[in-house]
Design an enzyme around this catalytic site. Structure first.
Site, PDB file in Angstrom:
ATOM      1  N   ASP A   1       0.861  -1.192   0.000  1.00  0.00           N
ATOM      2  CA  ASP A   1       0.000   0.000   0.000  1.00  0.00           C
ATOM      3  C   ASP A   1       0.895   1.240   0.000  1.00  0.00           C
ATOM      4  OD1 ASP A   1      -2.287  -1.520   0.182  1.00  0.00           O
ATOM      5  OD2 ASP A   1      -2.645  -1.125   2.301  1.00  0.00           O
TER       6      ASP A   1
ATOM      7  N   ARG B   1      -1.660  -0.781  -8.430  1.00  0.00           N
ATOM      8  CA  ARG B   1      -3.004  -0.342  -8.050  1.00  0.00           C
ATOM      9  C   ARG B   1      -2.984   1.187  -8.162  1.00  0.00           C
ATOM     10  NH1 ARG B   1      -3.921  -0.845  -2.036  1.00  0.00           N
ATOM     11  NH2 ARG B   1      -4.278  -3.052  -2.384  1.00  0.00           N
TER      12      ARG B   1
END
Ligand SMILES: Cc1cc2nc3c(=O)[nH]c(=O)nc-3n(C[C@H](O)[C@H](O)[C@H](O)COP(=O)(O)OP(=O)(O)OC[C@H]3O[C@@H](n4cnc5c(N)ncnc54)[C@H](O)[C@@H]3O)c2cc1C
Length: 320
Positions: A149, A197
């Protein structure tokens, strides 16, 4: 008519102000260590169970299994806040490893998301890297993808640096690029061939490094999505924004980009109607499933992002 117009403009202003105040309010609550420690003792409260898949690995696996039955795939994140020392970072690393082993054992369709601060990035970068190596060794052996992330801008360079070092040994690792950053376009072009992402961005960054205007962010978001897709690189479009999703569907059709080159991602408990609709339309849709006793900060950040989510909290409050 004029009075109605004036009233509407004033109402819009008041609503924007309430929105801003509640954002600041929930962001400050999310950083409160005392409340976070208290929350660990309460168990899931305030409606958090609608967006957090329980405290234990077992409860998370059950949730993932149910989502898989609906045709959704998942990525799981063990929630952790305020990692202060190497011992806590080692504990987080071990939980990530146990999570990977449980995913493999239960054969659920799921990969892993990790945050480098939980693995000790703020304590010692080399130590954090060695924890990532331990996780990647297991993930590689079990053939599970790991997504790092992206946290706030101050950690971006270290995150990309660690990713580059990991990619010398492992191909099953990728990260996240935030469209609100001015440098998003150049970072995406550096990361050609890496599974990314792409998100709008969740942190409160300075205007020196980030776009502040929603339209500018959306424009840059579509630009980097199209850029990565056109390079033939695997792209995860993580958003609840219907407008962006429709644009991506249109773009991939016109440019004959196969559905196997991209996926949509959404958070657990958000826009479940849309998640299931996308599956029915034949798009891979991945649900980001957070779990663990450190649910409090994550839940407050979701309330800050979209104050309308307060209805979750109220429902939870009434139900408890
Ligand atoms: C799977 C996933 C992983 C993420 N990982 C990261 C990360 O690593 N780093 C990071 O900085 N950020 C991450 N984010 C957060 C992201 O950056 C955004 O802050 C967050 O997704 C909110 O932006 P949005 O694109 O969903 O839409 P927004 O800009 O919040 O909303 C746009 C529009 O979408 C619709 N909408 C949005 N939410 C809802 C809802 N709940 N119900 C109904 N309509 C809604 C509304 O019409 C709204 O006006 C992640 C998000 C997701 C989904």
């Amino acid at each position: 008519m004029e009075i109605v117009g004036e009233f509407y403009i004033k109402l819009k202003g008041v609503l924007a102000m309430i929105n801003k105040i509640s954002k600041v309010f929930f962001m400050s609550l999310s950083k409160n260590n005392v409340l976070n420690n208290g929350a660990k003792k309460w168990g899931l409260r305030l409606g958090a169970s609608q967006v957090v898949a329980g405290i234990t690995i077992q409860s998370m696996i059950e949730t993932v299994r149910k989502l898989n039955e609906k045709g959704l795939v998942c990525t799981v994140d063990h929630l952790g806040e305020f990692v202060m020392n190497k011992e806590e970072a080692t504990q987080s690393t071990n939980i990530c490893i146990q999570t990977l082993e449980e995913i493999a054992k239960t054969k659920v369709k799921c990969n892993l998301s990790v945050k480098l601060t939980q693995l000790g990035l703020d304590i010692d970068k080399e130590f954090c890297f060695s924890n990532m190596i331990k996780i990647m060794e297991v993930a590689h052996r079990l053939d599970i993808f790991v997504r790092i992330d992206m946290e706030d801008y101050s950690r971006k360079e270290d995150t990309l640096d660690i990713l580059a070092k990991l990619r010398k040994h492992y191909s099953n690792v990728g990260t996240v690029i935030q469209a609100y950053l001015h440098c998003a376009e150049s970072d995406v072009s550096e990361l050609e061939g890496v599974s990314l992402r792409l998100v709008k961005g969740a942190y409160n960054e300075s205007e020196k490094v980030a776009f502040k205007d929603k339209e500018e962010i959306n424009k840059n978001y579509l630009k980097i999505i199209e850029q990565h897709l056109m390079k033939g690189s695997y792209t995860a479009i993580a958003t609840h924004d219907h407008y962006i999703i429709e644009k991506v569907k249109e773009f991939t059709k016109v440019n004959k980009i196969s559905n196997s080159q991209f996926e949509f991602q959404m958070l657990y408990g958000f826009r479940t109607d849309l998640q299931e609709k996308l599956v029915k339309e034949g798009y891979t849709t991945r649900v980001y499933v957070p779990f663990g006793k450190d649910w409090y900060g994550y839940f407050m950040r979701r309330l800050a992002e979209r104050p309308q989510n307060i209805s979750f909290a109220l429902k939870g409050f009434i139900l408890k």
